[in-house]
Design a protein around this motif. Structure first.
Motif, PDB file in Angstrom:
ATOM      1  N   UNK A  98       0.812  -1.216   0.000  1.00 43.88           N
ATOM      2  CA  UNK A  98       0.000   0.000   0.000  1.00 43.88           C
ATOM      3  C   UNK A  98       0.845   1.264   0.000  1.00 43.88           C
ATOM      4  N   UNK A  99       1.611   1.502   1.072  1.00 45.32           N
ATOM      5  CA  UNK A  99       2.320   2.763   1.185  1.00 45.32           C
ATOM      6  C   UNK A  99       3.535   2.835   0.283  1.00 45.32           C
ATOM      7  N   UNK A 100       3.903   1.738  -0.385  1.00 47.24           N
ATOM      8  CA  UNK A 100       5.002   1.775  -1.335  1.00 47.24           C
ATOM      9  C   UNK A 100       4.557   2.226  -2.713  1.00 47.24           C
ATOM     10  N   UNK A 120      16.681   6.976   4.869  1.00 48.90           N
ATOM     11  CA  UNK A 120      16.882   6.110   6.030  1.00 48.90           C
ATOM     12  C   UNK A 120      15.630   5.271   6.222  1.00 48.90           C
ATOM     13  N   UNK A 121      15.736   4.227   6.990  1.00 49.35           N
ATOM     14  CA  UNK A 121      14.594   3.360   7.250  1.00 49.35           C
ATOM     15  C   UNK A 121      13.500   4.150   7.975  1.00 49.35           C
ATOM     16  N   UNK A 133       3.796  14.665  -5.365  1.00 44.34           N
ATOM     17  CA  UNK A 133       5.019  14.461  -4.595  1.00 44.34           C
ATOM     18  C   UNK A 133       4.632  14.325  -3.137  1.00 44.34           C
ATOM     19  N   UNK A 134       5.234  13.358  -2.449  1.00 41.57           N
ATOM     20  CA  UNK A 134       4.815  13.122  -1.078  1.00 41.57           C
ATOM     21  C   UNK A 134       5.854  12.380  -0.276  1.00 41.57           C
ATOM     22  N   UNK A 135       5.449  12.021   0.931  1.00 40.27           N
ATOM     23  CA  UNK A 135       6.356  11.348   1.844  1.00 40.27           C
ATOM     24  C   UNK A 135       5.585  10.372   2.711  1.00 40.27           C
ATOM     25  N   UNK A 136       6.274   9.320   3.144  1.00 40.60           N
ATOM     26  CA  UNK A 136       5.727   8.309   4.037  1.00 40.60           C
ATOM     27  C   UNK A 136       6.657   8.196   5.242  1.00 40.60           C
ATOM     28  N   UNK A 137       6.080   8.246   6.427  1.00 42.60           N
ATOM     29  CA  UNK A 137       6.875   8.172   7.653  1.00 42.60           C
ATOM     30  C   UNK A 137       6.393   6.999   8.507  1.00 42.60           C
ATOM     31  N   UNK A 138       7.364   6.160   8.918  1.00 48.23           N
ATOM     32  CA  UNK A 138       7.113   5.068   9.856  1.00 48.23           C
ATOM     33  C   UNK A 138       8.191   5.117  10.928  1.00 48.23           C
ATOM     34  N   UNK A 139       8.048   5.987  11.892  1.00 53.04           N
ATOM     35  CA  UNK A 139       9.129   6.152  12.873  1.00 53.04           C
ATOM     36  C   UNK A 139       9.318   4.895  13.724  1.00 53.04           C
ATOM     37  N   UNK A 140      10.571   4.450  13.830  1.00 55.26           N
ATOM     38  CA  UNK A 140      10.870   3.242  14.604  1.00 55.26           C
ATOM     39  C   UNK A 140      10.593   3.449  16.083  1.00 55.26           C
ATOM     40  N   UNK A 141      10.665   4.712  16.519  1.00 52.99           N
ATOM     41  CA  UNK A 141      10.458   5.008  17.936  1.00 52.99           C
ATOM     42  C   UNK A 141       9.010   4.844  18.363  1.00 52.99           C
ATOM     43  N   UNK A 142       8.110   4.864  17.392  1.00 56.24           N
ATOM     44  CA  UNK A 142       6.682   4.711  17.704  1.00 56.24           C
ATOM     45  C   UNK A 142       6.149   3.561  16.851  1.00 56.24           C
ATOM     46  N   UNK A 172      -3.006   9.507   8.736  1.00 57.57           N
ATOM     47  CA  UNK A 172      -2.321   9.017   9.915  1.00 57.57           C
ATOM     48  C   UNK A 172      -2.993   7.731  10.376  1.00 57.57           C
ATOM     49  N   UNK A 173      -2.212   6.675  10.625  1.00 54.58           N
ATOM     50  CA  UNK A 173      -2.716   5.407  11.157  1.00 54.58           C
ATOM     51  C   UNK A 173      -1.906   5.039  12.385  1.00 54.58           C
ATOM     52  N   UNK A 174      -2.610   4.558  13.399  1.00 55.08           N
ATOM     53  CA  UNK A 174      -1.919   4.150  14.630  1.00 55.08           C
ATOM     54  C   UNK A 174      -2.720   3.061  15.326  1.00 55.08           C
TER      55      UNK A 174
END
Length: 949
Positions: A56-58, A612-613, A704-713, A790-792
């Motif tokens: 999906x997010x790829x 970065x990852x 143009x966009x961005x996807x964020x999956x922070x490892x800290x959360x 946003x998904x959590x």
């Protein structure tokens, strides 16, 4: 008895809501765990936007996925409600539409339903009308696994029609066992009933090599009229008093009491001393007199707030492993829909449909004082025949009826398998058929209407015609016609539409080879498609002898075919390097050879970069095309009646001496009436129709966009995308519509101006009629904005798990230019007003919080936010440089709808659920609303169950 049952049901539903709230409080005692879950359950989801499988997010296009959980939580069996809650979608036609063919449609980015491609399992679906637009209610909700929505041009991937995006319904292919589901819904007012029953059965066969699934469904939706809600029953119009905008009582000028008008009567005085204006003489209870604004007919109670619908459907899917490497598959659907709706009584205007209409002053029902008045001012030759316009809403007939039956059938058959261990192949054949029978009641026979006004001099109660059925008509006053009069001019009409679609295709998809950075993905294929349809209106329509929901409709028939080749490529360039976790290129091209528009090419290019990852940037540029559809190419000439103002009006806004002369010498307004000339109706009859010379529309889309999956959360995901779509050569009526043509002519008063030439179509007294406005590649559109999501998900030891999502959009621009000679109107933040159509709020979002307790109890609250929108007349004034209109209600204000749902699994096989939509019972914004964006029904309750065997 019925009201008692309704009261009991409402009490029960409210009690269930209270129980759900109690269970929410009690749930705080549940246990907690530390193990988080992956957002996607650990498996990637293949989405629309590319034929190459990717998560999906790829995807490099902005994508939303509506999963089976969201479908269950809404409790809806009307798929358009799921899609309309997406910020990227502007409401299309649906349950709350006032009229139409009962279809439910999707309109992504407010670029029109015809520019949104709808697929089932990646393949096309036959349209529900000649414009090719799909009725998404043809896809059974119980069979939907997920809905994939990609916005922006996708023609390179899926072909024409995908300029705004693609909606792909993925249905269940593996199901074992049997499931029965049923639900009932009702509004807080005790109406708007909905019934739904589903039956699904499936299982494996041939030692697990095959699977077959069958689904049957019955759905029944009750009609609700405007009279059932206070907000929909008032007819108020804008006025200016003491320099302020106010709302005053108004109505439709075509009244059940009837009016008559002639330019020669303007300025004359009626029997009560009132000056007669451009609306003419009104037949009031106290006698004939000058029309007043307050005499207008309130047609609001007769509109539809919820369209009725009965639907029976059957769906079958199956697959069978012919060998270890070859699988045969099949999809089949049959749907029968019945729509039995009503619309307000037919409005009849002699000037619109009988340009040389004659009124006989010997009519015995005519008041003697009015006979004398009309004879004095209009009957110069003393023959008792005068040219006059008579308007009457034939409420004597009752409401117009529409009994429509639609039969939809579709099947797909094919083979697929592995070419190598990394490449898969597929061939398929797809065929769809739709037949629509539309019986329209409450129509009027135009010639008979005219005959009934010419009396026999020897017996004025008989007609001059030799038709023995004809009796002289009495149109003067409310419900004044007898059964004999009604029977002579009444008629039913039947229209039939047949649509066929055939598609065949073959493709190879998978990994071509591997590079150090990863696999090179490829998809290549070829397709052939043929679209054909015929629309056969009633012969009375074709001959121009009847008026009901339409008038003067002509037969439309035609077909086109297209041969296509396409290819896609995904190339990983860098991976697992410092500041280059991933760098990938994506490209695609499609060549289409249309039998009508010729050869066209669409393409895309873009890529993604992850430094970065957990962080990824993505972008895509796409050239998309849309070839004209059958109705745009081949539709027969059809009468419409748009609102427009003729600048030849003597009392028109600042009519100049040059305009007066031009109207008289070039446009055909007789010199004898030029100084008192007034158009007789706010609506002017125009002729629209197809144009076989149309070319394709083209669009350029970039995002143009961005996807964020922070490892800290863990389990947090955020996406944001900017998009820009521009369409050139958009197909629209010539000049962008009648008023635009009139405005363009006024700007350059010359017969060499192509926009003045249609305005010469006039009756002998100068009235515009049948203005030709055939289709042309003349319009342009542009929209841009920002999407975010946003998904959590959070798992606790004590309280179960919580999941939350927020999906929103910020609209920067939504520009429409109906032709090069009119001002472009930016509708971002506006609604209606003749320029902006459906609501286009700047801010819009949907969010949902769900609490799962031990996989048994689930409680969920959804919030739908629609930002404030201003009246579209303000946008039009801003575009043209005119003064901002003084309006009593200049904007809608922001709207928030809250929807509560609860489900409980009694055991592993039985679950019950309930929903409350529009929890706050919010009415739509008064004056400024269209029924498909805002909730016109109010608070609604639904209860249901699902049982597995």
């Amino acid at each position: 008895m019925l009201s008692k049952r309704v009261s009991v049901m409402r009490a029960g539903l409210r009690g269930g809501s209270a129980l759900a709230a109690m269970m929410m409080v009690m749930g705080t005692a549940m246990a907690q765990t530390d193990e988080p879950e992956a957002i996607d359950g650990g498996e990637g989801i293949v989405v629309t936007g590319s034929r190459i499988p990717r998560p999906d997010v790829d995807s490099n296009s902005p994508v939303n996925v509506i999963g089976v959980d969201e479908i269950k939580q809404t409790g809806t069996v009307e798929t358009e409600q799921l899609l309309n809650s997406l910020p990227q979608a502007v409401a299309g036609a649906g349950a709350q539409s006032n009229s139409g063919n009962g279809s439910a449609t999707v309109n992504l980015r407010n670029l029109g339903a015809a520019r949104t491609l709808v697929l089932q399992n990646g393949r096309r679906i036959v349209g529900a009308s000649q414009d090719g637009v799909v009725d998404i209610n043809m896809i059974p909700t119980a069979m939907i696994e997920r809905i994939e929505v990609v916005t922006g041009g996708a023609s390179a991937v899926y072909g024409s029609d995908a300029m705004a995006g693609v909606v792909n319904f993925v249905t269940k292919t593996n199901f074992q066992g049997m499931e029965i589901g049923a639900q009932y819904g009702i509004s807080d007012e005790g109406d708007a009933n909905r019934y739904n029953i589903d039956f699904t059965v499936g299982g494996n066969f041939a030692d697990g090599r095959g699977n077959i699934v069958f689904n049957g469904n019955y759905y029944d939706r009750e009609m609700v009229k405007g009279a059932a809600r206070d907000h929909a029953s008032l007819f108020l119009v804008d006025a200016v008093q003491n320099g302020k905008g106010v709302l005053v009582p108004g109505g439709n000028g075509v009244t059940p009491q009837g009016t008559i008008f002639s330019p020669a009567l303007v300025g004359k005085v009626d029997q009560f001393g009132n000056t007669i204006g451009t609306a003419g003489i009104f037949f009031a209870q106290e006698g004939w007199r000058a029309y007043k604004t307050s005499d207008g007919f309130n047609d609001r109670p007769y509109t539809n707030l919820q369209m009725p619908l009965k639907r029976w459907s059957a769906a079958l899917t199956s697959h069978y492993d012919v060998t270890d490497n070859i699988t045969a598959f099949f999809e089949g659907n049959y749907v029968r829909s019945e729509l039995n709706s009503t619309l307000g009584a037919v409005p009849m205007s002699s000037s619109g449909f009988l340009p040389n209409f004659q009124f006989d002053l010997r009519n015995p029902y005519l008041a003697p004082s009015l006979r004398t008045f009309l004879s004095t001012h209009l009957d110069g030759d003393g023959d008792n025949l005068i040219s006059i316009n008579i308007n009457r809403r034939l409420l004597d007939f009752g409401s117009r009826t529409d009994d429509q039956t639609r039969e939809f059938g579709r099947f797909v058959a094919g083979l697929k398998g592995g070419l190598t261990d990394k490449l898969n192949w597929e061939v398929f054949y797809n065929q769809g058929h739709v037949r629509i029978t539309d019986v329209q009641g409450g129509g009027v026979l135009i010639d008979n209407f005219a005959n009934a006004f010419l009396t026999n001099p020897n017996n004025p109660y008989d007609c001059l015609t030799t038709d023995v059925r004809c009796v002289t008509i009495n149109p003067f006053g409310f419900m004044s016609m007898t059964k004999e009069m009604r029977d002579y001019i009444y008629t039913d009409l039947t229209n039939i539409t047949v649509l066929d679609q055939k598609q065949a295709g073959a493709s190879i998809t998978g990994t071509l080879f591997s590079l150090p950075a990863g696999n090179v993905g490829i998809s290549v294929g070829a397709e052939y498609r043929k679209e054909s349809s015929t629309f056969t209106p009633d012969q009375l329509y074709i001959q121009g002898k009847a008026l009901s929901r339409s008038a003067g409709i002509q037969r439309t028939g035609g077909s086109f075919d297209v041969k296509e080749l396409y290819g896609e490529l995904v190339v990983p360039i860098l991976a697992d390097m410092p500041f280059a976790q991933l760098l990938t290129f994506e490209g695609g091209i499609r060549y289409s050879d249309y039998s009508t528009a010729g050869g066209v090419t669409s393409w895309k290019a873009g890529g993604e970069y992850s430094p970065v990852k957990g962080v990824k940037f993505r972008g895509l540029y796409q050239r998309a095309v849309r070839a004209p559809n059958v109705v745009e190419l081949f539709s027969g000439a059809t009468n419409t009646a748009p609102q427009a103002t003729d600048f030849c009006n003597a009392s028109g806004a600042n009519r100049t001496a040059a305009e007066r002369t031009f109207c008289m010498t070039s446009l055909g307004v007789p010199s004898s009436v030029i100084d008192v000339f007034q158009q007789e109706n706010v609506q002017i009859r125009a002729i629209t129709g197809g144009n076989p010379a149309l070319q394709e529309e083209t669009s350029d889309t970039w995002s143009i966009g961005a996807v964020f999956r922070p490892a800290a959360v863990p389990n947090l995901q955020f996406t944001i995308d900017y998009y820009n779509i521009k369409i050139d050569g958009a197909i629209a009526a010539f000049g962008g519509g009648l008023q635009s043509v009139i405005t363009a002519c006024r700007a350059n008063l010359s017969m060499s101006n192509i926009f003045c030439q249609p305005l010469t179509k006039r009756s002998s007294d100068g009235q515009l009629y049948d203005v030709p406005l055939l289709n042309a590649n003349i319009a342009s559109m542009e929209t841009s904005g920002v999407d975010f999501r946003l998904d959590y998900r959070y798992q606790t030891n004590t309280f179960g798990s919580f999941s939350y999502y927020l999906a929103g959009s910020y609209l920067i621009k939504s520009v429409v230019q109906s032709s090069p000679i009119v001002a472009a109107v930016d509708c971002a933040g506006y609604i209606g007003g003749g320029s902006c159509g459906n609501a286009n709020p700047v801010w819009r979002f949907t969010q949902r919080l769900t609490w799962d307790v031990n996989d048994a109890l689930q409680l969920s609250l959804r919030h739908r936010f629609i930002g404030s929108t201003k009246d579209g007349r303000i946008a039009a004034a801003k575009a043209s440089g005119a003064a901002t209109p003084l309006l009593a209600v200049p904007s809608t204000g922001q709207i928030s709808y809250f929807d509560l749902s609860a489900s409980y699994a009694i055991d592993k096989t039985l679950s019950i659920y309930g929903t409350i939509d529009n929890l706050g019972d919010h009415n739509p914004p008064f004056q400024l609303y269209e029924r498909d964006t805002f909730d016109a029904i109010g608070r609604r309750f639904t209860i249901g169950f699902r049982k597995q065997f």
